[in-house]
Design an enzyme around this catalytic site. Structure first.
Site, mmCIF file in Angstrom:
data_model
loop_
_atom_site.group_PDB
_atom_site.id
_atom_site.type_symbol
_atom_site.label_atom_id
_atom_site.label_comp_id
_atom_site.label_asym_id
_atom_site.label_seq_id
_atom_site.Cartn_x
_atom_site.Cartn_y
_atom_site.Cartn_z
ATOM 1 N N HIS A 103 23.227 33.257 -16.335
ATOM 2 C CA HIS A 103 21.858 33.714 -16.562
ATOM 3 C C HIS A 103 21.557 33.923 -18.046
ATOM 4 O O HIS A 103 20.880 34.869 -18.436
ATOM 5 C CB HIS A 103 21.563 34.977 -15.744
ATOM 6 C CG HIS A 103 21.590 34.764 -14.255
ATOM 7 N ND1 HIS A 103 21.230 33.574 -13.664
ATOM 8 C CD2 HIS A 103 21.934 35.599 -13.220
ATOM 9 C CE1 HIS A 103 21.347 33.683 -12.340
ATOM 10 N NE2 HIS A 103 21.771 34.882 -12.049
ATOM 11 N N HIS A 174 14.441 35.977 -9.740
ATOM 12 C CA HIS A 174 15.670 36.350 -9.044
ATOM 13 C C HIS A 174 15.424 37.415 -7.968
ATOM 14 O O HIS A 174 16.238 38.321 -7.779
ATOM 15 C CB HIS A 174 16.697 36.840 -10.075
ATOM 16 C CG HIS A 174 18.115 36.673 -9.672
ATOM 17 N ND1 HIS A 174 18.679 37.368 -8.628
ATOM 18 C CD2 HIS A 174 19.092 35.868 -10.151
ATOM 19 C CE1 HIS A 174 19.951 37.031 -8.510
ATOM 20 N NE2 HIS A 174 20.227 36.112 -9.427
ATOM 21 N N GLU A 306 16.525 31.411 -5.270
ATOM 22 C CA GLU A 306 16.123 31.142 -6.660
ATOM 23 C C GLU A 306 15.902 29.642 -6.841
ATOM 24 O O GLU A 306 16.843 28.871 -6.732
ATOM 25 C CB GLU A 306 17.227 31.582 -7.621
ATOM 26 C CG GLU A 306 17.857 32.924 -7.337
ATOM 27 C CD GLU A 306 19.277 33.002 -7.918
ATOM 28 O OE1 GLU A 306 19.542 32.471 -9.006
ATOM 29 O OE2 GLU A 306 20.137 33.592 -7.260
HETATM 30 C C1 BGC Z 1 24.601 34.389 -8.833
HETATM 31 C C2 BGC Z 1 25.590 35.360 -8.247
HETATM 32 C C3 BGC Z 1 25.484 36.666 -8.981
HETATM 33 C C4 BGC Z 1 24.035 37.134 -8.918
HETATM 34 C C5 BGC Z 1 23.785 38.422 -9.638
HETATM 35 C C6 BGC Z 1 23.241 34.965 -8.700
HETATM 36 O O1 BGC Z 1 22.256 34.098 -9.201
HETATM 37 O O2 BGC Z 1 24.705 33.120 -8.237
HETATM 38 O O3 BGC Z 1 26.905 34.860 -8.338
HETATM 39 O O4 BGC Z 1 26.338 37.632 -8.446
HETATM 40 O O5 BGC Z 1 23.187 36.157 -9.446
HETATM 41 O O6 BGC Z 1 24.224 38.391 -10.932
#
Ligand code: BGC
Length: 339
Positions: A103, A174, A306
């Site tokens: 991210h 998200h 997402e």
């Molecule tokens: C990821 C997960 C992660 C979550 C929160 C998601 O987009 O794929 O692996 O735990 O985000 O960080």
């Protein structure tokens, strides 16, 4: 303009929460992370419930790695080794998970205070300036995220951006959904999900795609026909074992790409997007997270859906690329319609 305080950040700045409404929907969105904090949706009797997970204060978002409701950018999801090459140069990001970028690293757009560009009754526009080398990405970029509630009971999120150098734009929202209402986390895995996706991207043990596109046929990854989300989540299938449940990107074959239904309340959500992929993550990595209104979110207490490019696409030249040329306007839109 209806807004209320949403916490004072460590840098002394005040975060706010803004309310918009349209159709039968009401949303509360913070300038902190351009985050969807609450989304009220009627059930079949017209009873409203807040169907997204979240926190009561911007500082709780800052302290968490759940990314509840946040706008994630410049790049959503993982980039192997936190580096890639673009136009012959190496782009070096800050690794924040097993040596990879997740991210967009520790300084994700999810943790910044965005500007308010415009607010109407049913619409709010946030903007963010992201300078050259911000998070390591090339190009001075101007980014805009618009949340609009349409009469059709649709939440429409539009991402727009432009940069003065070739760069990556792959933004997502998200939100974790629980159509029974966020205060009933134990009901999340009982909802049915349908994905118009015949292929998914298996990942290694660190959640980075291997480059394979695998058919879902005959596997627990098959959601082409509506299926209770929790039904196969603990199947003895390597991809599920590696990610401790669903935490995978699916290749979208058509729209609506996802339909989530709560059999108890009758709430139904359809997602339509122009993105090539949808990442389905079922909260496998949180346990008893203290959320809004004193609610404790148990393990797997919500479903994140997402829309985005496939993770690590920058290392997979055959996949749709998140690279946007200098001066070219990036625009992506995802709609969440409630029926
Ligand atoms: C990821 C997960 C992660 C979550 C929160 C998601 O987009 O794929 O692996 O735990 O985000 O960080």
């Amino acid at each position: 303009m209806e807004r209320r305080p949403f916490g004072i950040l460590p840098n002394g700045k005040q975060a706010f929460l803004y309310t918009i409404s349209g159709g039968a929907l009401t949303a509360e969105i913070s300038d902190f992370g351009a985050t969807l904090v609450r989304l009220y949706v009627p059930d079949r009797q017209g009873v409203l419930a807040d169907v997204v997970l979240g926190f009561d204060d911007a500082n709780d978002y800052l302290a968490s790695t759940t990314y509840f409701g946040a706008t994630v950018g410049r790049n959503a999801n993982r980039i192997r080794g936190a580096s890639f090459s673009l136009g012959g140069e190496t782009v070096q990001l800050t690794p924040n998970e097993n040596g990879h970028s997740h991210h967009s690293g520790p300084d994700s757009y999810a943790f910044r205070l965005w500007q308010i560009e415009r607010q109407e009754k049913n619409k709010i526009v946030f903007s963010l300036h992201s300078p050259h080398k911000d998070q390591g990405f090339p190009g001075n970029a101007d980014i805009r995220v618009t949340y609009a509630l349409e009469e059709t009971n649709t939440l429409c999120i539009t991402y727009e951006a432009v940069s003065d150098r070739d760069t990556v734009f792959n933004l997502t929202n998200h939100s974790y959904f629980n159509l029974a209402g966020h205060q009933r986390p134990e009901l999340a895995m009982g909802q049915t999900l349908q994905l118009q996706a015949a292929y998914f991207t298996p990942s290694d043990a660190q959640g980075v795609p291997t480059g394979e596109l695998r058919s879902v046929a005959g596997t627990p990854m098959d959601f082409r026909v509506p299926k209770v989300v929790g039904q196969d989540i603990d199947e003895d299938y390597e991809s599920l074992r590696l990610q401790a449940g669903y935490d995978h990107n699916f290749r979208i074959d058509g729209n609506p790409c996802a339909v989530l239904c709560d059999p108890v309340s009758g709430r139904k959500m359809e997602i339509t997007t122009d993105c090539p992929g949808i990442h389905c993550y079922c909260g496998n990595f949180f346990w008893d997270e203290q959320g809004k209104d004193g609610v404790i979110y148990c393990h797997r207490g919500g479903i994140a859906l997402e829309t985005q490019c496939f993770p690590d696409a920058v290392h997979q030249p055959k996949w749709p690329q998140p690279i946007v040329k200098a001066g070219t306007h990036y625009r992506s839109q995802t709609k969440y319609t409630f029926r």
